[in-house]
Design a protein around this motif. Sequence first.
Motif, PDB file in Angstrom:
ATOM      1  N   PRO A 135       0.825  -1.228   0.000  1.00  0.00           N
ATOM      2  CA  PRO A 135       0.000   0.000   0.000  1.00  0.00           C
ATOM      3  C   PRO A 135       0.850   1.265   0.000  1.00  0.00           C
ATOM      4  O   PRO A 135       0.515   2.240  -0.677  1.00  0.00           O
ATOM      5  CB  PRO A 135      -0.810  -0.127   1.285  1.00  0.00           C
ATOM      6  N   GLU A 136       1.959   1.261   0.741  1.00  0.00           N
ATOM      7  CA  GLU A 136       2.818   2.440   0.783  1.00  0.00           C
ATOM      8  C   GLU A 136       3.393   2.756  -0.589  1.00  0.00           C
ATOM      9  O   GLU A 136       3.439   3.923  -1.011  1.00  0.00           O
ATOM     10  CB  GLU A 136       3.966   2.240   1.791  1.00  0.00           C
ATOM     11  N   GLU A 137       3.829   1.727  -1.306  1.00  0.00           N
ATOM     12  CA  GLU A 137       4.383   1.937  -2.651  1.00  0.00           C
ATOM     13  C   GLU A 137       3.321   2.466  -3.601  1.00  0.00           C
ATOM     14  O   GLU A 137       3.582   3.348  -4.422  1.00  0.00           O
ATOM     15  CB  GLU A 137       4.974   0.627  -3.179  1.00  0.00           C
ATOM     16  N   GLN A 138       2.105   1.888  -3.507  1.00  0.00           N
ATOM     17  CA  GLN A 138       1.009   2.356  -4.361  1.00  0.00           C
ATOM     18  C   GLN A 138       0.677   3.818  -4.076  1.00  0.00           C
ATOM     19  O   GLN A 138       0.459   4.618  -4.990  1.00  0.00           O
ATOM     20  CB  GLN A 138      -0.234   1.485  -4.137  1.00  0.00           C
ATOM     21  N   VAL A 139       0.636   4.187  -2.781  1.00  0.00           N
ATOM     22  CA  VAL A 139       0.301   5.567  -2.402  1.00  0.00           C
ATOM     23  C   VAL A 139       1.380   6.528  -2.885  1.00  0.00           C
ATOM     24  O   VAL A 139       1.082   7.618  -3.385  1.00  0.00           O
ATOM     25  CB  VAL A 139       0.113   5.670  -0.875  1.00  0.00           C
ATOM     26  N   LYS A 140       2.648   6.134  -2.755  1.00  0.00           N
ATOM     27  CA  LYS A 140       3.732   6.991  -3.224  1.00  0.00           C
ATOM     28  C   LYS A 140       3.644   7.223  -4.729  1.00  0.00           C
ATOM     29  O   LYS A 140       3.886   8.327  -5.221  1.00  0.00           O
ATOM     30  CB  LYS A 140       5.083   6.367  -2.871  1.00  0.00           C
ATOM     31  N   CYS A 141       3.303   6.166  -5.460  1.00  0.00           N
ATOM     32  CA  CYS A 141       3.149   6.305  -6.916  1.00  0.00           C
ATOM     33  C   CYS A 141       1.997   7.247  -7.253  1.00  0.00           C
ATOM     34  O   CYS A 141       2.100   8.077  -8.161  1.00  0.00           O
ATOM     35  CB  CYS A 141       2.928   4.932  -7.546  1.00  0.00           C
ATOM     36  N   LEU A 142       0.888   7.112  -6.526  1.00  0.00           N
ATOM     37  CA  LEU A 142      -0.256   7.997  -6.755  1.00  0.00           C
ATOM     38  C   LEU A 142       0.092   9.447  -6.401  1.00  0.00           C
ATOM     39  O   LEU A 142      -0.316  10.383  -7.090  1.00  0.00           O
ATOM     40  CB  LEU A 142      -1.456   7.524  -5.931  1.00  0.00           C
ATOM     41  N   LYS A 143       0.855   9.603  -5.319  1.00  0.00           N
ATOM     42  CA  LYS A 143       1.288  10.957  -4.945  1.00  0.00           C
ATOM     43  C   LYS A 143       2.153  11.565  -6.043  1.00  0.00           C
ATOM     44  O   LYS A 143       1.962  12.731  -6.443  1.00  0.00           O
ATOM     45  CB  LYS A 143       2.063  10.904  -3.637  1.00  0.00           C
ATOM     46  N   ASN A 144       3.120  10.783  -6.548  1.00  0.00           N
ATOM     47  CA  ASN A 144       4.004  11.282  -7.602  1.00  0.00           C
ATOM     48  C   ASN A 144       3.224  11.599  -8.874  1.00  0.00           C
ATOM     49  O   ASN A 144       3.504  12.591  -9.563  1.00  0.00           O
ATOM     50  CB  ASN A 144       5.100  10.261  -7.896  1.00  0.00           C
ATOM     51  N   GLU A 145       2.252  10.746  -9.176  1.00  0.00           N
ATOM     52  CA  GLU A 145       1.422  10.997 -10.364  1.00  0.00           C
ATOM     53  C   GLU A 145       0.623  12.280 -10.178  1.00  0.00           C
ATOM     54  O   GLU A 145       0.496  13.095 -11.095  1.00  0.00           O
ATOM     55  CB  GLU A 145       0.484   9.803 -10.582  1.00  0.00           C
TER      56      GLU A 145
END
Length: 394
Positions: A75-85
């Motif tokens: 979940p942390e990796e997914q959230v970081k990717c969404l934040k960067n996007e």
Amino acid sequence: MASSAQQHESDDDMDEFMDKFKTLEYKNAFSKDNWEEEFDKVPMFMKSLPDEIDPNKYPELACIQSIIHSEDRSPEEQVKCLKNEGNDFFKEKNYQKSILCYTAGLQKKCGDQELCTVLFTNRAAAHFYLGNMRSALNDAAAAKKITPGHLKALIRGAQCCIELRNFSEALQWCDEGLKVHPTDKKLQELRAAADKHRRAAERDARKAKVKAKKLHGEKEALLAAIKDRGIKFLQSAKRCGSDDEDEDEGSPAVMSQLSLDGISSQEATGAQVFQDEQGSLHWPVLFLYPEHQQSDFISAFCESSCFVDHLIVMFGEELPPWDVDRKYLIQNLQLYFEDEEKETLYQVNPETPLLEVLQHKRFFVKAGSPSFIVLVTGSSFWKQFISGKKIRGL
């Protein structure tokens, strides 16, 4: 070791291959006409992200997206990717899409408080630039709740409060932030601006209160002056069906409840009755000429002035252009007010002051403006107009 004959044969094959290669086109190459468009489909070289990622049109980008949002990742990796996007969209000023990304990241509930604080703060910024101040303030408050001393959240909250003209709350945000970041220039500037706006708003509020109090006093004095004169209004008149003129025509109880909103003609004529410094009332008065469907409007007819004072101006040296027969001479004119209920015309002597007419027991001010009918004595229209009506003098 190859013989010279074999070497010569190999060189011939290579030359033949190169000659053939020159005549062939690479099947996957960009076309000459739209190479820039094709180049822009490569994720590494895209200037901006497309609104919709069609796997058929953008296969490489769709593949990257599927990797980013893969449920196999933490979940942390997914959230970081969404934040960067979301940050990428924000840089492109595509705030709506950045909000969607930050919201999707928050919905993952990864449990990383620092990451959640950043998502709320970033979404607050996107809402701020879209003008959604209330939503931006809510996100800044959510970020501050998670991380009380977060500088960006404190700054954004203060900015939103200033935009919402809630200056006292803006000062609270700034003071709370300066306790943690006492030297931050942005917070200091925001606090100075909020304090300046708050003092200006309080000053304006005091001025408005004084002005409202003054206007209220003037209105009360005006209403009292009208009531003391016994002037009646159509909406406040308690009329009965009797023909007895000696009956009470206006109810004092109703007059005491009269407000300027009920007697004002300002919306219709742009003027309303007012009281001057000497205590005299000035009325907006209509003169009606039914024969020609014309009218004259006196915006401030002093109650002590006589009708003839205005008639001389209107029909003195120069007659109105609609009087083609040149018959509206002062000596030919008759002035009336109409009692529609009793179908009676009251003839007014032009030498009479306005107040004397307004105080007549059968005169009622209509729509805030006293009105009078002007006719030419002896004309065919005059005969037709007064036919069937009672004619009375004051």
